[in-house]
Scaffold this active site. Sequence first.
Site, PDB file in Angstrom:
ATOM      1  N   SER A 126      -2.136 -46.329  27.442  1.00 36.00           N
ATOM      2  CA  SER A 126      -4.014 -46.566  27.315  1.00 36.00           C
ATOM      3  C   SER A 126      -4.776 -45.980  26.354  1.00 36.00           C
ATOM      4  CB  SER A 126      -4.232 -45.578  28.925  1.00 36.00           C
ATOM      5  OG  SER A 126      -3.966 -44.235  28.447  1.00 36.00           O
ATOM      6  N   ASN A 184       6.806 -41.491  23.639  1.00 32.33           N
ATOM      7  CA  ASN A 184       7.362 -41.220  24.296  1.00 32.33           C
ATOM      8  C   ASN A 184       8.551 -40.288  23.921  1.00 32.33           C
ATOM      9  OD1 ASN A 184       6.079 -42.676  26.220  1.00 32.33           O
ATOM     10  ND2 ASN A 184       8.179 -44.304  25.454  1.00 32.33           N
ATOM     11  N   VAL A 185       9.200 -39.197  24.426  1.00 32.10           N
ATOM     12  CA  VAL A 185      10.669 -38.065  23.934  1.00 32.10           C
ATOM     13  C   VAL A 185      11.123 -38.339  24.947  1.00 32.10           C
ATOM     14  CG1 VAL A 185       8.562 -36.034  24.424  1.00 32.10           C
ATOM     15  CG2 VAL A 185       9.818 -36.726  25.928  1.00 32.10           C
ATOM     16  N   GLY A 233      -2.966 -52.524  32.112  1.00 34.38           N
ATOM     17  CA  GLY A 233      -3.836 -51.391  32.189  1.00 34.38           C
ATOM     18  C   GLY A 233      -4.899 -51.795  31.042  1.00 34.38           C
ATOM     19  N   ASN A 261      -0.869 -53.857  27.314  1.00 36.74           N
ATOM     20  CA  ASN A 261      -1.037 -52.900  28.234  1.00 36.74           C
ATOM     21  C   ASN A 261      -0.966 -53.269  29.999  1.00 36.74           C
ATOM     22  OD1 ASN A 261      -0.494 -49.498  28.634  1.00 36.74           O
ATOM     23  ND2 ASN A 261      -2.905 -49.682  29.491  1.00 36.74           N
ATOM     24  N   HIS A 315       5.617 -37.631  19.797  1.00 37.85           N
ATOM     25  CA  HIS A 315       5.896 -35.912  20.513  1.00 37.85           C
ATOM     26  C   HIS A 315       7.116 -34.995  20.278  1.00 37.85           C
ATOM     27  CE1 HIS A 315       1.715 -38.002  22.095  1.00 37.85           C
ATOM     28  NE2 HIS A 315       1.653 -37.713  21.071  1.00 37.85           N
TER      29      HIS A 315
END
Length: 300
Positions: free
Chosen positions: A247, A130-131, A273, A271, A147
């Site tokens: 994911s 995440n940013v 999912g 997660n 990132h």
Amino acid sequence: MSVTTHRTRPFSAHQRLPELREPAVSHEPEQAGKLLADFIQRHPRLMILTGAGVSTDSGIPDYRDGEGAWKRKQPVQHQDFMENRHIRQRYWGRSLIGWPVMRNATPNPAHYHIADLEQRNHASLVVTQNVDRLHQKAGTQAVSDLHGRADEVRCMSCEYRCTRDAMHERCADLNPGFGHYRARTAPDGDADLEVDFSGFRLADCPRCDGILKPDVVFFGDYVPRQRVLSARDALKESDGLLVIGSSLMVYSGFRFCRYAKDLEKPIATLNLGRTRAEGLADLKLNASIGGTLKASLDQL
């Protein structure tokens, strides 16, 4: 083990995780928390890798559904941003709506629970895809922004830097006619706005007139090699890898599961999912992230 610098390569819009022979197993937070607490007790000092699922409860949308498929159009590509003025106009025009949502987001319980894991000496390093800097806002000290960070802007020619807020104000001043638009917020400071951006005035570098870009790794760009090496070194010194809210469909994060397997380190995934690491993980938890982390901490 050699390390190469990889681009952030997303799967295509049509690519999904493999079909399951049996329905995916879901866990209630209490059950998942117990299993995760047991994993942490057996492997007490972990490298934690986080993704967009950690920040959704802070109002920042994620990219993919529970099967790893895109929920919306794929984000801007690095090469397109650098070579196409219209792409840059569209990006910064949409950011006038999307950036304030990310800027004003606050940590949710999952961020604080991860900070608590660090305080209890269960996290050697939090590597986040995440940013949004929400881990830092929640108090986590050892964070690697894999990132980059959305709150800073850099010139791609002369390395001039400024805050994203300063860039936002410049764009707003140059384009007063865009202030009335409203649209649904999209991930990473974007917005689902589709209008004519041909008249949008770009704010270029005040020092050299170069291209200004958020200090984040766009899709198709390279994660800086030293970030990868530092995270891999932290993984070497850890007892295992815990993936939370990702994911793992982008290789820049998934690579750490490969590294962990090469290093014979156990892997747990939490997660809502499925993940790309189904065949690598020793513990797979499909459950609420905040609820599971709380239940786990209560048992440690």
